[in-house]
Structures are given as structure tokens and as C-alpha cells.
Design an enzyme around this catalytic site. Structure first.
Site, PDB file in Angstrom:
ATOM      1  NE  ARG A 104      -3.298   0.227   3.123  1.00 13.81           N
ATOM      2  CZ  ARG A 104      -4.623   0.136   3.006  1.00 13.81           C
ATOM      3  NH1 ARG A 104      -5.289   1.047   2.359  1.00 13.81           N
ATOM      4  NH2 ARG A 104      -5.267  -0.863   3.565  1.00 13.81           N
ATOM      5  CE1 TYR A 105      -0.102   3.856   3.540  1.00 10.02           C
ATOM      6  CE2 TYR A 105       0.552   1.918   4.796  1.00 10.02           C
ATOM      7  CZ  TYR A 105      -0.353   2.932   4.539  1.00 10.02           C
ATOM      8  OH  TYR A 105      -1.508   2.997   5.268  1.00 10.02           O
ATOM      9  NE  ARG A 108       5.639   2.196   5.773  1.00 13.57           N
ATOM     10  CZ  ARG A 108       5.333   3.364   5.204  1.00 13.57           C
ATOM     11  NH1 ARG A 108       5.901   3.717   4.046  1.00 13.57           N
ATOM     12  NH2 ARG A 108       4.442   4.160   5.754  1.00 13.57           N
ATOM     13  CB  CYS A 117      -3.278 -14.534  17.107  1.00 12.57           C
ATOM     14  SG  CYS A 117      -3.386 -13.521  15.624  1.00 12.57           S
ATOM     15  CB  CYS A 121      -6.748  -8.930  20.336  1.00 13.43           C
ATOM     16  SG  CYS A 121      -5.044  -9.488  20.608  1.00 13.43           S
ATOM     17  CG  ASP A 285      -8.193  -1.213  12.311  1.00 11.94           C
ATOM     18  OD1 ASP A 285      -7.831  -0.052  12.029  1.00 11.94           O
ATOM     19  OD2 ASP A 285      -7.429  -2.189  12.312  1.00 11.94           O
ATOM     20  CE  LYS A 329      -0.294   1.613  10.234  1.00 12.02           C
ATOM     21  NZ  LYS A 329      -0.253   0.811   8.988  1.00 12.02           N
TER      22      LYS A 329
END
Ligand SMILES: *Cc1c(COP(=O)(O)O)cnc(C)c1O
Ligand code: SF4
Length: 379
Positions: A104-105, A108, A117, A121, A285, A329
Site C-alpha cells: 500500500r505504501y 514497504r 495468533c 484479541c 479499526d 494510515k
């Protein structure tokens, strides 16, 4: 001496029926599992270590909420979705040029190493990942990523994310690092993991010795509350930092968990003492069924003002949000708000377009009283 990390990983509490053996559940918590049994679509797991940081009984009527319980024990509120929520809130699918990679950027890329995980969470949209997205990258996917990096020399950093890459064995992780490094010796790595917080014994000497071979490599973790900074998690951090691996922290701002200036100050001071740089404070989010965790932006701004006036610059993170609908972001300041309407904020994206973040009415607890957060007026 605690059990080996592999054993601890295997013995995680992933079956809802195990929970009542250890925890006294509230009606809201029990109601989640009754519905989840029918739908089977939401992940639940917690390590014994992380569960041990929580209180086994729910807080009494006049007691504050337990910040650890709330992060891993689901409630029926997860089945309440609001119209602007989504299971892909960041529109990641549209930025994926090859399988399991998000670009997206410019400089990176993010690699979804696994969907698994240590703890799911409750505020994270990745708790929806099931089936195929849960396994480690296969050979063809690694090849696809390596080929892409060979062609796209503008990419300078590879972020290993997921899920939690440290759910995998050292050998699997090393194979991935090695293949990437062979194609692009100039790549910098960033390893995003919450294992330091939820299974600190995962940070073994062997792991760190291996990671060091792939320097420059930064570790980014996620402490959300001072209770998580135990002697074991501090030891995990020290193992990394002593061996020359820098550690950053991303905190998620969560209602009734850490949305007070006092809690955040204690957390960020303690992190800086542990040689962990607070990097981001994230607005949660807009993932389906997470409205009960979100904090109004207004309050986030007030908290940041307090942090900035009370803390050393090295202890203050950047307040940011991943704009819903693929806006990317974005650092949050009062200036990022273009307008505020009934139930939403209009925010300026990096591309100059407007993106909307919900400004939600107070949620109510089962007994109809406002949640403790809403009893205080925002400063
Ligand atoms: C968050 C994120 C990054 C990293 O952004 P930084 O501001 O460098 O921390 C990179 N790629 C994707 C897709 C992301 O979501
Ligand atoms: S926040 Fe991180 S560790 Fe927690 S469920 Fe999401 S991806 Fe996994």
C-alpha cells in the site's frame, strides 16, 4: 522454570467450554459462546499465561472493568454490527498484488505470514480469519513474494505480520527471511508480534540469535495496559534489546481498557524504561462487532494533549488511524478533522479525499446503565 513455549502454545485455551472451569463468566460473556456455537465463524484462543493476568471473577458493580479480561473474553456485543463496519475494514484485498502480501505504501510491504495468533484479541478483525488463511505461507506463495520483491526495488522494508508470525517455528521463519534476503540483500525487516505480551517464553535465545542474522530487523509489539508489563514480558523485551534488536510498541486505544491519561502515562513511561519506544497509539479499526471498544476521537485528542504535556518525547507515540475504506494510515490531529456530523467525523486522507470515521453514541451495558467510560465527561 516454565514450560517450553511449544507446550504452552499447544495447551492454549481455545475451546469455550474450558473457560468456565477457570473464569466466572458474566451473562454477556456467556451469551457470546451460546451464539458462537451456532455460527462457528469467530476465533477464540488465549494462552494460560495471558489468562493468568486476568481476574477470575468479573468486577463487581462499582469496580472498574478488568483490562485483561476485556481483551480476550468475548461478549455478545461482538454480534452487534453497525452499518459502517466491515470484515475487511482497511480494504486490504485491493492492495494485494500477490497472494498474502499487501503493498500500500511505496517503500514497504506487509506479508501475512499466518492467520494464527497466541490470543485472539477481541477488537481485532483478524479474529475472523479461519481455514486457509490460518496456515503458514506455502512454497508458491513465498516464491510469489520473493519474485515481486526482486522486481520492485522501491520496496525497502518487509513487514512480517499476520496473525502472529511467531506462532511458527524458528525454522519456518528463518526460511522466509533467508529467501527474501537472497533475492534482496538490502531489505530491512520488521517483525510484528504480540508474543512478547501473550506468550513471552516464545522469545528464546535461539530465536533471537537467528533473528540477529537478518539485521536490520526491528520488532514491533503491542502492549495495551501496564498490567501486561510483567517480569516475564520485560525479560522477553530485554533479551531482544540486549542482543541488538530494537523494539517498538503499538498500543490500541480501547474503551474501558486504557482510555485514561493516567493508564497511558504509566504504560508509556514503563515501556520507555524497558527500552521500548512507543511508536503508535491506534484508534481502533472499524471491524465488525467492535463498536463497544471504540473511543471517540475527541477523547483521543484530549488524551494526546495530556500525554504530550506530561511525558518525555521518547515516551509519546503518534496518534493514528487506519482510515476505513482503504484511506491508509493517517496521523490524527485536530487538523485532520474536516467536519463532524451526526455520528461521523470527516477526515482528510493522504490522497486528499475524505474518509469517514464513526462517532458513536455511548454503548450501554446489559443492565441498561451507561458503561463506566461514559460516566466521565471527556476532559
Ligand atoms: C501499517 C502498515 C504499514 C506500516 O506503516 P508505518 O507507518 O510504516 O508503520 C505498511 N503496510 C501496510 C499495509 C500497513 O497497514
Ligand atoms: S491484534 Fe495481533 S495478536 Fe491480536 S488478534 Fe489481531 S493480529 Fe492477532
Amino acid at each position: 522454570m516454565s514450560k517450553e513455549w511449544k507446550q504452552q502454545q499447544k495447551e492454549r485455551i481455545c475451546h469455550p467450554q474450558q473457560l468456565p472451569q477457570r473464569f466466572e463468566l458474566t451473562a454477556d460473556e456467556q451469551a457470546f459462546f451460546e451464539t458462537a456455537e451456532r455460527t462457528q465463524s469467530i476465533n477464540f484462543c488465549v494462552t494460560h499465561y495471558y489468562a493468568s493476568l486476568a481476574s477470575e471473577t468479573p468486577p463487581g458493580k462499582d469496580e472498574p472493568p478488568d483490562p485483561i479480561r476485556k481483551q480476550f473474553i468475548p461478549t455478545r456485543h461482538e454480534f452487534t454490527s453497525t452499518p459502517y463496519e466491515s470484515s475487511d475494514p482497511l480494504a486490504e484485498a485491493s492492495y494485494s498484488p500477490v497472494a498474502r502480501m499487501i503493498h500500500r505504501y511505496t517503500d514497504r510491504v506487509l506479508v501475512l505470514v499466518t492467520g494464527r495468533c497466541g490470543v485472539y484479541c477481541r477488537y481485532c478483525f483478524r479474529r475472523y480469519f479461519t481455514g486457509d488463511r490460518n496456515r503458514f505461507l506455502d512454497k508458491a506463495e513465498i516464491e510469489g513474494i520473493v519474485d515481486y520483491l526482486g522486481e520492485h526495488t522501491e520496496v525497502r522494508e518487509v513487514i512480517l505480520s499476520g496473525g502472529d508470525p511467531l506462532m511458527e517455528d524458528n525454522e519456518a521463519i528463518e526460511e522466509l527471511l533467508l529467501q527474501i534476503k537472497k533475492a534482496r540483500a538490502d531489505i530491512r525487516f520488521r517483525l510484528a508480534t504480540r508474543m512478547i505480551v501473550v506468550l513471552p517464553d516464545r522469545i528464546t535465545n535461539d530465536l533471537v540469535v537467528m533473528l540477529r542474522r537478518y539485521a536490520p530487523l526491528w520488532v514491533v509489539t503491542q502492549f495495551n495496559h501496564p498490567y501486561e508489563l510483567t517480569s516475564r514480558s520485560r525479560e522477553a523485551v530485554a533479551t531482544l534489546v540486549d542482543m541488538g534488536i530494537p523494539v517498538l510498541n503499538q498500543t490500541v486505544l480501547l474503551r474501558d481498557i486504557n482510555d485514561s491519561a493516567e493508564t497511558l502515562q504509566v504504560l508509556f513511561q514503563a515501556l520507555a524504561d524497558a527500552r521500548v519506544k512507543p511508536y503508535y497509539l491506534f484508534q481502533a479499526d472499524v471491524a465488525s462487532g467492535t463498536a463497544h471498544f471504540r473511543v471517540p476521537l475527541e477523547r483521543g485528542f484530549a488524551l494526546m494533549r495530556e500525554l504530550r504535556s506530561n511525558l518525555s518525547g521518547i515516551a509519546v507515540p503518534r496518534y493514528a488511524v487506519d482510515l476505513p475504506g482503504g484511506g491508509g494510515k493517517r496521523e490524527l490531529t485536530e487538523e485532520s478533522v474536516r467536519s463532524r456530523g451526526e455520528g461521523w467525523y470527516e477526515l482528510a486522507g493522504r490522497d486528499g479525499n475524505s474518509y469517514y470515521y464513526p462517532d458513536e453514541p455511548p454503548t450501554r451495558t446489559a443492565d441498561g446503565s451507561p458503561s463506566s467510560h461514559n460516566r466521565e465527561s471527556p476532559q
